[in-house]
Write a protein that holds these residues in place. Structure first.
Motif, PDB file in Angstrom:
ATOM      1  N   PRO A   1       0.802  -1.220   0.000  1.00 53.61           N
ATOM      2  CA  PRO A   1       0.000   0.000   0.000  1.00 53.61           C
ATOM      3  C   PRO A   1       0.838   1.274   0.000  1.00 53.61           C
ATOM      4  O   PRO A   1       0.377   2.331  -0.437  1.00 53.61           O
ATOM      5  CB  PRO A   1      -0.829  -0.123   1.279  1.00 53.61           C
ATOM      6  CG  PRO A   1      -0.929  -1.593   1.511  1.00 53.61           C
ATOM      7  CD  PRO A   1       0.398  -2.143   1.074  1.00 53.61           C
ATOM      8  N   ALA A   2       2.082   1.182   0.480  1.00 51.93           N
ATOM      9  CA  ALA A   2       2.978   2.342   0.485  1.00 51.93           C
ATOM     10  C   ALA A   2       3.683   2.520  -0.849  1.00 51.93           C
ATOM     11  O   ALA A   2       4.451   3.456  -1.024  1.00 51.93           O
ATOM     12  CB  ALA A   2       4.005   2.193   1.594  1.00 51.93           C
ATOM     13  N   GLY A   3       3.447   1.618  -1.797  1.00 48.06           N
ATOM     14  CA  GLY A   3       4.042   1.758  -3.114  1.00 48.06           C
ATOM     15  C   GLY A   3       5.362   1.055  -3.287  1.00 48.06           C
ATOM     16  O   GLY A   3       6.051   1.262  -4.299  1.00 48.06           O
ATOM     17  N   VAL A   4       5.756   0.200  -2.343  1.00 46.25           N
ATOM     18  CA  VAL A   4       7.022  -0.522  -2.449  1.00 46.25           C
ATOM     19  C   VAL A   4       6.816  -1.777  -3.288  1.00 46.25           C
ATOM     20  O   VAL A   4       5.914  -2.582  -3.015  1.00 46.25           O
ATOM     21  CB  VAL A   4       7.550  -0.906  -1.058  1.00 46.25           C
ATOM     22  CG1 VAL A   4       8.844  -1.710  -1.181  1.00 46.25           C
ATOM     23  CG2 VAL A   4       7.763   0.341  -0.219  1.00 46.25           C
ATOM     24  N   ALA A   5       7.643  -1.956  -4.318  1.00 43.41           N
ATOM     25  CA  ALA A   5       7.514  -3.113  -5.188  1.00 43.41           C
ATOM     26  C   ALA A   5       7.886  -4.391  -4.447  1.00 43.41           C
ATOM     27  O   ALA A   5       8.914  -4.464  -3.779  1.00 43.41           O
ATOM     28  CB  ALA A   5       8.400  -2.939  -6.413  1.00 43.41           C
ATOM     29  N   VAL A   6       7.036  -5.416  -4.549  1.00 42.00           N
ATOM     30  CA  VAL A   6       7.279  -6.712  -3.930  1.00 42.00           C
ATOM     31  C   VAL A   6       7.766  -7.711  -4.957  1.00 42.00           C
ATOM     32  O   VAL A   6       8.707  -8.465  -4.723  1.00 42.00           O
ATOM     33  CB  VAL A   6       5.995  -7.234  -3.257  1.00 42.00           C
ATOM     34  CG1 VAL A   6       6.177  -8.664  -2.744  1.00 42.00           C
ATOM     35  CG2 VAL A   6       5.575  -6.308  -2.125  1.00 42.00           C
ATOM     36  N   ALA A   7       7.123  -7.743  -6.102  1.00 44.04           N
ATOM     37  CA  ALA A   7       7.481  -8.695  -7.160  1.00 44.04           C
ATOM     38  C   ALA A   7       6.939  -8.188  -8.481  1.00 44.04           C
ATOM     39  O   ALA A   7       5.967  -7.421  -8.524  1.00 44.04           O
ATOM     40  CB  ALA A   7       6.915 -10.076  -6.855  1.00 44.04           C
ATOM     41  N   ASN A   8       7.568  -8.595  -9.564  1.00 42.94           N
ATOM     42  CA  ASN A   8       7.045  -8.306 -10.893  1.00 42.94           C
ATOM     43  C   ASN A   8       7.593  -9.332 -11.867  1.00 42.94           C
ATOM     44  O   ASN A   8       8.561 -10.032 -11.562  1.00 42.94           O
ATOM     45  CB  ASN A   8       7.387  -6.884 -11.329  1.00 42.94           C
ATOM     46  CG  ASN A   8       8.872  -6.621 -11.359  1.00 42.94           C
ATOM     47  OD1 ASN A   8       9.600  -7.177 -12.178  1.00 42.94           O
ATOM     48  ND2 ASN A   8       9.343  -5.764 -10.450  1.00 42.94           N
ATOM     49  N   GLY A   9       6.972  -9.437 -13.007  1.00 40.81           N
ATOM     50  CA  GLY A   9       7.431 -10.404 -13.979  1.00 40.81           C
ATOM     51  C   GLY A   9       6.506 -10.485 -15.174  1.00 40.81           C
ATOM     52  O   GLY A   9       5.558  -9.711 -15.313  1.00 40.81           O
ATOM     53  N   THR A  10       6.781 -11.443 -16.042  1.00 39.65           N
ATOM     54  CA  THR A  10       6.003 -11.670 -17.252  1.00 39.65           C
ATOM     55  C   THR A  10       5.021 -12.807 -17.033  1.00 39.65           C
ATOM     56  O   THR A  10       5.405 -13.897 -16.603  1.00 39.65           O
ATOM     57  CB  THR A  10       6.925 -12.014 -18.434  1.00 39.65           C
ATOM     58  OG1 THR A  10       7.808 -10.914 -18.664  1.00 39.65           O
ATOM     59  CG2 THR A  10       6.120 -12.283 -19.699  1.00 39.65           C
ATOM     60  N   VAL A  11       3.763 -12.551 -17.307  1.00 36.60           N
ATOM     61  CA  VAL A  11       2.744 -13.592 -17.207  1.00 36.60           C
ATOM     62  C   VAL A  11       2.811 -14.503 -18.423  1.00 36.60           C
ATOM     63  O   VAL A  11       2.814 -15.727 -18.318  1.00 36.60           O
ATOM     64  CB  VAL A  11       1.338 -12.976 -17.092  1.00 36.60           C
ATOM     65  CG1 VAL A  11       0.278 -14.067 -17.009  1.00 36.60           C
ATOM     66  CG2 VAL A  11       1.261 -12.046 -15.890  1.00 36.60           C
ATOM     67  N   ALA A  12       2.856 -13.892 -19.606  1.00 37.25           N
ATOM     68  CA  ALA A  12       2.875 -14.654 -20.851  1.00 37.25           C
ATOM     69  C   ALA A  12       3.335 -13.755 -21.985  1.00 37.25           C
ATOM     70  O   ALA A  12       3.287 -12.523 -21.882  1.00 37.25           O
ATOM     71  CB  ALA A  12       1.496 -15.226 -21.153  1.00 37.25           C
ATOM     72  N   SER A  13       3.762 -14.375 -23.052  1.00 31.26           N
ATOM     73  CA  SER A  13       4.206 -13.626 -24.231  1.00 31.26           C
ATOM     74  C   SER A  13       3.352 -13.935 -25.453  1.00 31.26           C
ATOM     75  O   SER A  13       3.742 -13.648 -26.582  1.00 31.26           O
ATOM     76  CB  SER A  13       5.674 -13.963 -24.537  1.00 31.26           C
ATOM     77  OG  SER A  13       6.505 -13.580 -23.466  1.00 31.26           O
TER      78      SER A  13
END
Length: 317
Positions: free
Chosen positions: A89-101
């Motif tokens: 909620p404070a805007g800190v990134a936890v994880a990210n990635g590609t779902v599909a291409s």
């Protein structure tokens, strides 16, 4: 902002101001930024930076049970790559990635949807370039818990929309297609992504413009709304429907919001009522609500805005 005031939002040393707000304001569909903070007055709100040059197109957002926020989006308007990011909620990134291409980019903003799971984590459904709809489950930390699974046997493969029950029974709608040429379908899914039951709300006579939003109340009832503008076939009305948890029985249905119905939305209130909305031919939002048993309801037209300028997103409270 409220009428007669000026609110300034500062993003990375840039100022955006709007004075004397008298009508809904348009928000750009893409944002590119970098910097150290986002402020409203002197209060730091949040900031999330994927990269200094990433643009977010057509984001779908869900709030996880732990309070974090998952966003699913494309980096380009015509990209076949589907991305996700989790932030606090404070805007800190936890994880990210590609779902599909292999995202079917031709559907743009209606090609995917994300829904939080009550047990934690989330599920994403998306259209593929091979004319199917796939699902993938993630944990709250952004780790794939159940990998890509095609929703085999789904009658129509455009514009997926997801909802889950309190026990995380997954429901999905699809339909519309290119030019709105497919009627809506509603299905319940097994954990592996296969269909348990599939029905066609309205007997296949309503052809959605974009997605068919659905919601599930704590009684396990599944309700939704189809907005059919008659551009291809079918009617020019919105069609509300409610089924029992097994989809074996349609408890109620009703047409409303006549004439070029568009922009559907569905929600369940904390008191367990269903609320559906669509925009009518004059550009006014029309709301349809039903009691927690899905047995009776009423409609209400909201017309404070200039005809043709309305868009509504229902938020439970």
């Amino acid at each position: 902002p409220v009428n007669g005031t000026t609110t300034t939002v500062t993003i990375a040393n840039s100022s955006i101001a709007k004075s004397s707000v008298t009508a809904p304001q348009l928000i750009p569909s893409t944002v590119t930024y970098s910097g150290s903070s986002t402020t409203l007055g002197t209060n730091v709100l949040a900031q999330t930076v994927v990269s200094a040059t990433t643009s977010f197109y057509f984001p779908e957002i869900a709030v996880l049970t732990n309070g974090n926020i998952v966003s699913v989006f494309s980096s380009l308007a015509t990209s076949t790559t589907l991305l996700y990011q989790i932030t606090t909620p404070a805007g800190v990134a936890v994880a990210n990635g590609t779902v599909a291409s292999n995202l079917r980019a031709s559907s743009y903003a209606t090609a995917y949807h994300v829904c939080a799971l009550n047990a934690g984590g989330f599920i994403i459904a998306f259209e593929t370039t091979s004319n199917t709809i796939n699902t993938v489950f993630y944990t709250a930390a952004g780790v794939v818990s159940r990998g890509l699974a095609g929703v085999g046997g789904l009658s129509y493969t455009y514009h997926p929309y997801l909802a889950v029950s309190s026990t995380d029974q997954v429901y999905i709608t699809a339909g519309g297609g290119s030019g709105g040429g497919q009627p809506a379908t509603l299905a319940s899914l097994a954990p592996a992504g296969s269909i348990i039951t599939q029905v066609n709300p309205g007997g296949g006579s309503y052809y959605p413009v974009g997605k068919t939003p659905i919601a599930v109340n704590s009684n396990g009832l599944v309700g939704g709304v189809i907005s059919d503008n008659g551009s291809t076939t079918g009617s020019t009305q919105a069609y509300a429907f409610i089924y029992n948890s097994t989809l074996a029985t349609q408890l109620t249905n009703s047409t409303f919001s006549g004439g070029n119905a568009q922009v559907p939305s569905a929600a369940v209130t904390t008191s367990n009522y269903f609320v559906f909305c669509s925009i009518d031919g004059s550009g006014y939002p029309i709301f349809k609500w039903y009691d927690p048993a899905g047995s009776w309801g009423n409609a209400y037209t909201l017309s404070p805005y200039t005809a043709g300028n309305s868009a509504v997103k229902l938020i439970p409270y």
